[in-house]
Motif scaffolding. Structure first.
Motif, PDB file in Angstrom:
ATOM      1  N   ILE A 213       0.825  -1.205   0.000  1.00  0.00           N
ATOM      2  CA  ILE A 213       0.000   0.000   0.000  1.00  0.00           C
ATOM      3  C   ILE A 213       0.861   1.258   0.000  1.00  0.00           C
ATOM      4  CG2 ILE A 213      -1.660   1.347   1.358  1.00  0.00           C
ATOM      5  CD1 ILE A 213      -2.791  -1.379   2.339  1.00  0.00           C
ATOM      6  N   CYS A 214       1.763   1.355   0.977  1.00  0.00           N
ATOM      7  CA  CYS A 214       2.607   2.555   1.093  1.00  0.00           C
ATOM      8  C   CYS A 214       3.538   2.698  -0.104  1.00  0.00           C
ATOM      9  CB  CYS A 214       3.415   2.501   2.386  1.00  0.00           C
ATOM     10  SG  CYS A 214       2.410   2.495   3.883  1.00  0.00           S
ATOM     11  N   GLY A 215       4.139   1.590  -0.520  1.00  0.00           N
ATOM     12  CA  GLY A 215       5.034   1.631  -1.675  1.00  0.00           C
ATOM     13  C   GLY A 215       4.308   2.001  -2.951  1.00  0.00           C
ATOM     14  N   GLY A 216       3.092   1.474  -3.109  1.00  0.00           N
ATOM     15  CA  GLY A 216       2.308   1.812  -4.294  1.00  0.00           C
ATOM     16  C   GLY A 216       1.964   3.284  -4.358  1.00  0.00           C
ATOM     17  N   ILE A 217       1.582   3.848  -3.237  1.00  0.00           N
ATOM     18  CA  ILE A 217       1.251   5.280  -3.213  1.00  0.00           C
ATOM     19  C   ILE A 217       2.504   6.118  -3.442  1.00  0.00           C
ATOM     20  CG2 ILE A 217       0.381   7.157  -1.768  1.00  0.00           C
ATOM     21  CD1 ILE A 217      -1.496   5.056  -0.469  1.00  0.00           C
ATOM     22  N   LEU A 218       3.604   5.753  -2.806  1.00  0.00           N
ATOM     23  CA  LEU A 218       4.851   6.499  -3.026  1.00  0.00           C
ATOM     24  C   LEU A 218       5.323   6.362  -4.472  1.00  0.00           C
ATOM     25  CD1 LEU A 218       6.705   5.723   0.315  1.00  0.00           C
ATOM     26  CD2 LEU A 218       5.879   7.957  -0.450  1.00  0.00           C
ATOM     27  N   PHE A 219       5.106   5.190  -5.067  1.00  0.00           N
ATOM     28  CA  PHE A 219       5.465   5.016  -6.473  1.00  0.00           C
ATOM     29  C   PHE A 219       4.658   5.975  -7.349  1.00  0.00           C
ATOM     30  CE2 PHE A 219       4.914   2.986 -10.631  1.00  0.00           C
ATOM     31  CZ  PHE A 219       6.239   2.830 -11.009  1.00  0.00           C
ATOM     32  N   ALA A 220       3.371   6.081  -7.080  1.00  0.00           N
ATOM     33  CA  ALA A 220       2.521   6.993  -7.843  1.00  0.00           C
ATOM     34  C   ALA A 220       2.892   8.453  -7.585  1.00  0.00           C
ATOM     35  CB  ALA A 220       1.059   6.762  -7.491  1.00  0.00           C
ATOM     36  N   MET A 221       3.385   8.762  -6.404  1.00  0.00           N
ATOM     37  CA  MET A 221       3.758  10.138  -6.055  1.00  0.00           C
ATOM     38  C   MET A 221       5.034  10.599  -6.756  1.00  0.00           C
ATOM     39  SD  MET A 221       3.019  10.582  -2.020  1.00  0.00           S
ATOM     40  CE  MET A 221       1.541  11.439  -1.519  1.00  0.00           C
ATOM     41  N   GLN A 222       5.736   9.684  -7.408  1.00  0.00           N
ATOM     42  CA  GLN A 222       6.956  10.084  -8.110  1.00  0.00           C
ATOM     43  C   GLN A 222       6.661  11.058  -9.247  1.00  0.00           C
ATOM     44  OE1 GLN A 222       9.909   7.021  -8.986  1.00  0.00           O
ATOM     45  NE2 GLN A 222       8.776   5.658  -7.622  1.00  0.00           N
ATOM     46  N   ARG A 223       5.428  11.137  -9.680  1.00  0.00           N
ATOM     47  CA  ARG A 223       5.052  12.091 -10.735  1.00  0.00           C
ATOM     48  C   ARG A 223       4.869  13.496 -10.192  1.00  0.00           C
ATOM     49  NH1 ARG A 223       0.785   8.386 -14.133  1.00  0.00           N
ATOM     50  NH2 ARG A 223       2.296   6.739 -14.553  1.00  0.00           N
ATOM     51  N   LEU A 224       4.848  13.620  -8.878  1.00  0.00           N
ATOM     52  CA  LEU A 224       4.676  14.924  -8.235  1.00  0.00           C
ATOM     53  C   LEU A 224       6.036  15.470  -7.817  1.00  0.00           C
ATOM     54  CD1 LEU A 224       1.657  13.922  -5.949  1.00  0.00           C
ATOM     55  CD2 LEU A 224       1.565  15.006  -8.199  1.00  0.00           C
ATOM     56  N   GLU A 225       6.037  16.712  -7.398  1.00  0.00           N
ATOM     57  CA  GLU A 225       7.281  17.332  -6.927  1.00  0.00           C
ATOM     58  C   GLU A 225       7.325  17.293  -5.417  1.00  0.00           C
ATOM     59  OE1 GLU A 225       9.883  18.394  -8.628  1.00  0.00           O
ATOM     60  OE2 GLU A 225       8.922  17.780 -10.480  1.00  0.00           O
ATOM     61  N   PRO A 226       8.421  17.055  -4.808  1.00  0.00           N
ATOM     62  CA  PRO A 226       9.701  16.587  -5.311  1.00  0.00           C
ATOM     63  C   PRO A 226       9.708  15.064  -5.479  1.00  0.00           C
ATOM     64  CG  PRO A 226       9.898  17.068  -2.982  1.00  0.00           C
ATOM     65  CD  PRO A 226       8.485  17.381  -3.375  1.00  0.00           C
ATOM     66  N   ALA A 227       9.952  14.637  -6.671  1.00  0.00           N
ATOM     67  CA  ALA A 227       9.927  13.215  -7.007  1.00  0.00           C
ATOM     68  C   ALA A 227      10.998  12.430  -6.243  1.00  0.00           C
ATOM     69  CB  ALA A 227      10.099  13.022  -8.505  1.00  0.00           C
TER      70      ALA A 227
END
Length: 124
Positions: free
Chosen positions: A47-61
């Protein structure tokens, strides 16, 4: 006439952890083989890794990527502790602490990314 009410947990025999309400005396932290912590940690990592993976498109990646790496490393450490450490309280407490660190890492890194995005949206 006999009393039909159940006895109070504090009146149980000392060391009877089946009725104890103390966190430190719960079965997951006193006995067991640690597999339950690996399952919980694995679910949290997904869960946490999936959300952080998706957040890589945001700043600061870089913060999201760093958080993702830390979460995966913490879960790998859980597996190592489970395989290498002697069974007992120390192993179970270590697994519990690593599980909590996964969640803390997610909230810190996810919070930084979210705060940065919100402050960038407010300026624009």
């Amino acid at each position: 006439m006999t009393d039909q009410t159940p006895s109070h947990p504090s009146r149980q025999a000392p060391g009877s952890d089946s009725t104890s309400t103390k966190v430190t005396e719960q079965r997951a932290l006193t006995s067991g083989n640690g597999n339950n912590w690996l399952v919980i940690g694995g679910i949290l990592t997904l869960i946490c890794g999936g959300i952080l993976f998706a957040m890589q498109r945001l700043e600061p990646a870089a913060v999201a990527f760093t958080g993702l790496v830390i979460v995966v490393v913490l879960y790998a450490a859980m597996v190592v502790v489970r395989l290498v450490a002697a069974p007992g309280r120390r192993m179970l407490w270590s697994l519990a602490a690593l599980t909590i660190l996964i969640v803390i890492t997610f909230f810190v890194c996810g919070g930084i990314v979210t705060a940065t995005e919100w402050s960038g949206a407010a300026i624009a």
